[in-house]
Design an enzyme around this catalytic site. Structure first.
Site, PDB file in Angstrom:
ATOM      1  N   LYS A 107       0.713  -1.360  -0.159  1.00 48.43           N
ATOM      2  CA  LYS A 107      -0.083   0.030  -0.044  1.00 48.43           C
ATOM      3  C   LYS A 107       0.832   1.238   0.012  1.00 48.43           C
ATOM      4  O   LYS A 107       0.167   2.463  -0.094  1.00 48.43           O
ATOM      5  CB  LYS A 107      -0.912  -0.081   1.093  1.00 48.43           C
ATOM      6  CG  LYS A 107      -2.073  -1.028   1.034  1.00 48.43           C
ATOM      7  CD  LYS A 107      -3.094  -1.078   2.147  1.00 48.43           C
ATOM      8  CE  LYS A 107      -3.971  -2.126   2.309  1.00 48.43           C
ATOM      9  NZ  LYS A 107      -3.548  -3.445   2.598  1.00 48.43           N
TER      10      LYS A 107
HETATM   11  C1  LIG Z   1      -4.453  -4.699   2.295  1.00 50.21           C
HETATM   12  C2  LIG Z   1      -3.678  -5.802   2.282  1.00 50.21           C
HETATM   13  C3  LIG Z   1      -4.256  -6.730   1.496  1.00 50.21           C
HETATM   14  C4  LIG Z   1      -5.374  -6.698   0.761  1.00 50.21           C
HETATM   15  O1  LIG Z   1      -5.303  -5.984  -0.311  1.00 50.21           O
HETATM   16  P1  LIG Z   1      -6.630  -5.306  -0.987  1.00 50.21           P
HETATM   17  O2  LIG Z   1      -6.283  -4.336  -1.971  1.00 50.21           O
HETATM   18  O3  LIG Z   1      -7.682  -4.620   0.332  1.00 50.21           O
HETATM   19  O4  LIG Z   1      -7.507  -6.191  -1.668  1.00 50.21           O
HETATM   20  C5  LIG Z   1      -3.450  -8.014   1.460  1.00 50.21           C
HETATM   21  N1  LIG Z   1      -2.420  -8.158   2.061  1.00 50.21           N
HETATM   22  C6  LIG Z   1      -1.766  -7.217   2.657  1.00 50.21           C
HETATM   23  C7  LIG Z   1      -0.587  -7.422   3.601  1.00 50.21           C
HETATM   24  C8  LIG Z   1      -2.428  -5.991   3.020  1.00 50.21           C
HETATM   25  O5  LIG Z   1      -2.001  -5.185   3.492  1.00 50.21           O
END
Ligand SMILES: *Cc1c(COP(=O)(O)O)cnc(C)c1O
Length: 437
Positions: A107
């Site tokens: 993210k």
């Molecule tokens: C946010 C996250 C996900 C899921 O991603 P989405 O875009 O919400 O589907 C998977 N793994 C980790 C480590 C995350 O932080």
């Protein structure tokens, strides 16, 4: 480019408005009017381009009408300042490591890019000197990525809402110790409660008169779309290794709110040759149920060891439906699904460590195991390793029975002092708090 809402009541919105508002007034998610395919010559030469250059081409297709080219280039370069290596784990299975950024999870790209784009648009808006307040609900990693992406950005204050006791201590310290323009709010409830508080706040008239609010969850186009960059780079790296493998590339995405995989679907619409996608879930398998039955039935999330995927009503499902004109058949032909219990996730982590030496975190483990279970002969699978295993230190150490080294970046966060505001899951309490600001 103009944007419309998935609920179809709002159309013709500018990118600036879509980014500043986050969610449309009709509670739908913004979608671009069209998705342009990048000319084939781009894909022919993609393996010779830098990550920044290929990402800029994609960003230009998405945002080039609305952001000055030089500024867009700066946003991209400033965001992609870390490596995203493709690592071979075993025959036909690769890990795309998305955890080399500032908070060690995928993210980081969306968080940083959105902060740059939002501040670009507010500086150019009529009431550019009015503070913008970013509300973000997190199950762990969003909070840290958004908080660190926005830290110190002038004119923007960030409120991070997180479920008490449901994020790991290491995740928590990444957004509760920052201070400055970042406020952490510890909600006595689940992630879905946090998300509901944020969504309700956007719909509250009185609150919106009092303060300018926006969202940095993957409902925001500036947050989720830049994640498409990863998919181009995955393809480019695989193509460099083998043209044949790249032609048969299957991408598996550990999914929660489905922002990451939706960005991948956009990349495919832009011409990226992804053969098919697999959405890997933990026990929160609402999407898998949809694939099986054609019915979408959100339900409260349950806690698992892959907690960033504990989502019971994935926001971006609305975008997936919209992309495929609500056709269950079209969706099922491009995306398949699978779900794993905590025990299965733990088994996958142990087996992978023993057989290949590769260290998985619980989220990546879902992706890895999905490829083991679903890859067909002739296909090459890439799973997105969405976070560094040390972010889930106790879980990973308990499962593997070994000590995991903590990267220096994480150790720095752990030195800070936790500061957070305790909050009930009742909207009136949250509203009263914000009205008092
Ligand atoms: C946010 C996250 C996900 C899921 O991603 P989405 O875009 O919400 O589907 C998977 N793994 C980790 C480590 C995350 O932080």
């Amino acid at each position: 480019m103009k944007y419309y809402s998935t609920n179809k009541q709002i159309t013709g919105e500018t990118l600036a408005n879509a980014v500043v508002k986050g969610l449309a007034e009709d509670k739908g998610l913004f979608m671009p009017d069209s998705i342009t395919e990048i000319p084939a010559v781009f894909y022919d030469n993609i393996d010779k381009m830098s990550f920044q250059d290929m990402a800029y081409t994609a960003a230009y297709m998405l945002f080039g009408d609305d952001v000055h080219a030089n500024m867009l280039k700066l946003m991209v370069n400033d965001t992609l300042s870390f490596d995203v290596p493709l690592v071979k784990v075993e025959e036909n299975i690769f890990s795309l490591e998305l955890f080399h950024g500032p908070t060690l999870a995928f993210k980081d790209v969306g968080g940083r890019f959105m902060s740059r784009m939002l501040s670009y648009f507010i500086q150019r808006s009529d009431d550019g000197n009015r503070q913008v307040n970013v509300l973000v609900a997190t199950s762990g990693d969003t909070g840290s990525a958004v908080a660190n992406g926005f830290l110190g950005v002038e004119g923007i204050h960030v409120y991070v809402l997180y479920p008490k006791g449901k994020v790991s201590p290491i995740q928590e310290c990444q957004f509760t110790t920052l201070g400055q323009n970042i406020t952490a709010i510890e909600v006595d409830g689940t992630f879905d409660d946090c998300q509901a508080l944020v969504k309700t706040a956007f719909m509250d008239e009185e609150l919106n008169v009092k303060m300018k609010l926006t969202s940095a969850n993957s409902i925001n186009v500036a947050r989720f779309l830049p994640q498409a960059f990863y998919y181009f780079y995955a393809y480019a790296q695989l193509k460099k290794i083998s043209e044949e493998a790249a032609r048969n590339m299957v991408i598996c995405v550990p999914s929660g709110n489905f922002g990451n995989i939706t960005a991948g679907l956009f990349a495919k619409r832009m011409g990226l040759p992804v053969k098919r996608f697999i959405a890997a879930n933990n026990r929160n398998d609402i999407f898998l149920e949809y694939l099986k039955t054609g019915e979408y039935k959100p339900r409260p999330s349950v806690a698992t060891i892959a907690n960033a995927m504990d989502v019971g009503d994935p926001s971006n499902f609305a975008r997936i439906l919209d992309l495929y004109n609500h056709s269950h058949e079209a969706i099922s032909s491009e995306i398949s699904g699978i779900s794993y219990t905590d025990e299965q996730i733990a088994d996958a982590m142990r087996a992978c460590r023993k057989d290949t030496g590769y260290l998985l975190d619980p989220h990546g483990a879902c992706g890895y195991q999905a490829l083991k279970d679903m890859l067909e002969p002739g296909e090459t699978g890439i799973f997105l390793e969405t976070a560094h295993p040390a972010k889930f230190l106790d879980t990973v150490q308990d499962i593997l029975g070994e000590k995991i080294e903590i990267p220096e970046k994480l150790q720095e966060f752990m030195k800070g002092e936790k500061q957070s505001i305790a909050m009930s899951k009742n909207f009136e309490d949250f509203k009263a708090y914000l009205m008092g600001k």
